[in-house]
Design an enzyme around this catalytic site. Structure first.
Site, PDB file in Angstrom:
ATOM      1  N   ASP A 180     -45.749   3.132  46.512  1.00 32.39           N
ATOM      2  CA  ASP A 180     -44.245   2.565  46.037  1.00 32.39           C
ATOM      3  C   ASP A 180     -44.267   1.847  44.897  1.00 32.39           C
ATOM      4  OD1 ASP A 180     -41.457   2.245  46.778  1.00 32.39           O
ATOM      5  OD2 ASP A 180     -42.019   0.140  46.953  1.00 32.39           O
ATOM      6  N   GLU A 193     -43.325   8.733  45.114  1.00 30.98           N
ATOM      7  CA  GLU A 193     -41.782   9.261  45.117  1.00 30.98           C
ATOM      8  C   GLU A 193     -41.443   9.848  43.746  1.00 30.98           C
ATOM      9  OE1 GLU A 193     -38.053   6.996  46.921  1.00 30.98           O
ATOM     10  OE2 GLU A 193     -39.614   5.657  45.933  1.00 30.98           O
ATOM     11  N   CYS A 245     -38.105   2.831  59.730  1.00 29.25           N
ATOM     12  CA  CYS A 245     -39.306   1.891  60.280  1.00 29.25           C
ATOM     13  C   CYS A 245     -40.479   3.063  60.224  1.00 29.25           C
ATOM     14  CB  CYS A 245     -38.832   1.534  61.639  1.00 29.25           C
ATOM     15  SG  CYS A 245     -40.654   0.823  62.619  1.00 29.25           S
ATOM     16  N   CYS A 277     -41.761   3.561  64.297  1.00 35.41           N
ATOM     17  CA  CYS A 277     -41.173   4.383  65.409  1.00 35.41           C
ATOM     18  C   CYS A 277     -40.082   5.287  64.758  1.00 35.41           C
ATOM     19  CB  CYS A 277     -40.249   3.387  66.302  1.00 35.41           C
ATOM     20  SG  CYS A 277     -38.735   2.604  65.366  1.00 35.41           S
ATOM     21  N   CYS A 299     -38.125  -4.467  62.938  1.00 35.13           N
ATOM     22  CA  CYS A 299     -37.387  -3.479  63.462  1.00 35.13           C
ATOM     23  C   CYS A 299     -37.143  -3.640  65.163  1.00 35.13           C
ATOM     24  CB  CYS A 299     -38.203  -2.254  63.517  1.00 35.13           C
ATOM     25  SG  CYS A 299     -37.464  -0.817  64.256  1.00 35.13           S
ATOM     26  N   CYS A 311     -38.030  -1.736  67.668  1.00 34.58           N
ATOM     27  CA  CYS A 311     -39.203  -1.730  68.390  1.00 34.58           C
ATOM     28  C   CYS A 311     -40.334  -2.717  68.341  1.00 34.58           C
ATOM     29  CB  CYS A 311     -39.661  -0.163  67.537  1.00 34.58           C
ATOM     30  SG  CYS A 311     -40.747  -0.617  66.095  1.00 34.58           S
ATOM     31  N   ASP A 348     -42.134  -3.374  50.694  1.00 31.07           N
ATOM     32  CA  ASP A 348     -42.595  -2.454  49.980  1.00 31.07           C
ATOM     33  C   ASP A 348     -44.003  -1.573  50.646  1.00 31.07           C
ATOM     34  OD1 ASP A 348     -41.000  -3.098  48.221  1.00 31.07           O
ATOM     35  OD2 ASP A 348     -42.273  -4.539  47.261  1.00 31.07           O
TER      36      ASP A 348
HETATM   37 ZN    ZN Z   1     -39.533   0.650  64.708  1.00 27.85          ZN
END
Ligand code: ZN
Length: 368
Positions: A188, A272, A325, A328, A344, A346, A353
């Site tokens: 990234d 990217e 995320c 998940c 997150c 989860c 980053d």
């Molecule tokens: Zn997650």
């Protein structure tokens, strides 16, 4: 197995006053020939609706040399002049293939002055390089050695806006790729941190870059205050050019080290696409400097990956690399730019980053 690649080695050199004069004259002739041939191509297209070929331009050059006004073209080596016509030919080929814009005239102020010499126009003996029309070899600073036993095929001499002289030597070099590995990595690119890897590692910008950027901003402000056409303005412009050149040199060195390490250590590298990264609008100076660096980073990664037999995956589809995320797959609603860490639903805790780099890697592997 080793394979042969073309490699360019760039060095500074210090011309004698006579060599500087010869080269300045050659640069002027190169620019004139390029501009005159471009003008002729535009005229013929407008008046006769046809294209001019390289050999027609070359024949025109021979004619120009015979006329009284342009007889001075005979005083410099003919090879850089021919090469200028070849570059113009290539520029038009790119334009007609819609890969580039229409070629533009070279201005004395804005264009980098350069001249290209092919094999017949220089002598290479015992590691000493002598250009056509010169008696003595160039005083080159060999900041890194040329590989043993190589024969230069093309030599390009240039002078940058800061008044520094460079010689770029193109040679055929043997590359022995490192053994294959199954390590993969996502990268990234950023502004404050040059690159963040999916492994969690952060690669910083070159040392001193922040201080250099401050110096650049200061020099640019000073330039803006100087009266147009004044001697002080010319001096201020030189200061800006020197700071720019130093930033570019340090960054290039740094990028070479980083990209070589990445292709050596990893079989597959995912990045990217820059168009996607560019969706982040930020018109700061830091951003402009980072931008140039990203393009260079990408181009180095891509040719080094080819040299070393590695795979470069470019994610060209927009996807929420920061907001998703990587554990998940859930996409968080909003993630302001200032938020560097988040948790997150989860339960996974993310560095912004590192999470983005992990998503880039996953997307790259999914697409390939
Ligand atoms: Zn997650």
């Amino acid at each position: 197995m080793a394979h042969v690649v073309k490699r360019a080695y760039k060095y500074r050199f210090y011309p004698t006053p006579g060599q500087a004069e010869e080269l300045a004259k050659t640069f002027g002739c190169v620019r004139l020939v390029y501009n005159k041939a471009l003008e002729e191509r535009i005229r013929v297209r407008e008046e006769e609706g046809r294209s001019v070929s390289y050999s027609q331009s070359s024949a025109a050059l021979t004619e120009w040399k015979r006329t009284g006004d342009l007889a001075f073209l005979n005083e410099v080596s003919c090879v850089p002049l021919q090469q200028a016509l070849r570059h113009l030919q290539a520029a038009f080929a790119h334009f007609f293939a819609k890969r580039a814009r229409h070629p533009v005239f070279k201005s004395r102020k804005r264009s980098r002055a350069s001249a290209e010499y092919t094999r017949s126009a220089f002598r290479w003996r015992d590691g000493r390089l002598t250009l056509a029309k010169m008696d003595a070899p160039l005083d080159i600073v060999w900041s890194r050695p040329l590989p043993d036993g190589v024969e230069p095929s093309t030599v390009t001499v240039s002078r940058d806006a800061a008044g520094r002289w460079f010689v770029c030597i193109l040679v055929e070099d043997e590359i022995a790729p490192p053994p294959p590995t199954n390590v993969t990595v996502g990268v990234d690119l950023g502004i404050t941190t040059l690159a963040t890897l999916s492994t969690g590692e952060k690669i910083d910008n070159p040392r001193h870059e922040k201080a250099d950027r401050r110096r650049l901003a200061k020099a640019q402000r000073a330039l803006a205050r100087k009266a147009k056409g004044s001697a002080n303005r010319a001096k201020a412009r030189l200061v800006v050019a020197r700071v720019h050149a130093r930033i570019a040199d340090r960054r290039r060195d740094h990028l070479h080290k980083v990209t070589t390490r990445l292709v050596r250590e990893n079989q597959t590298i995912a990045v990217e696409d820059l168009k996607v990264a560019n969706m982040l609008k930020n018109r700061s100076l830091a951003r402009a400097v980072a931008d140039a660096g990203w393009r260079e980073f990408r181009s180095m990664l891509s040719y080094k990956a080819a040299w070393y037999g590695r795979e470069l995956l470019v994610i060209d589809r927009w996807f929420p690399s920061s907001k998703r995320c990587s554990a998940c797959g859930a996409v968080t609603e909003s993630l302001p730019l200032g938020v560097r860490e988040w948790v997150c639903a989860c339960g996974a805790a993310h560095d912004r980053d590192v999470n983005a780099a992990a998503n880039i890697l996953a997307a790259g592997l999914a697409e390939s």
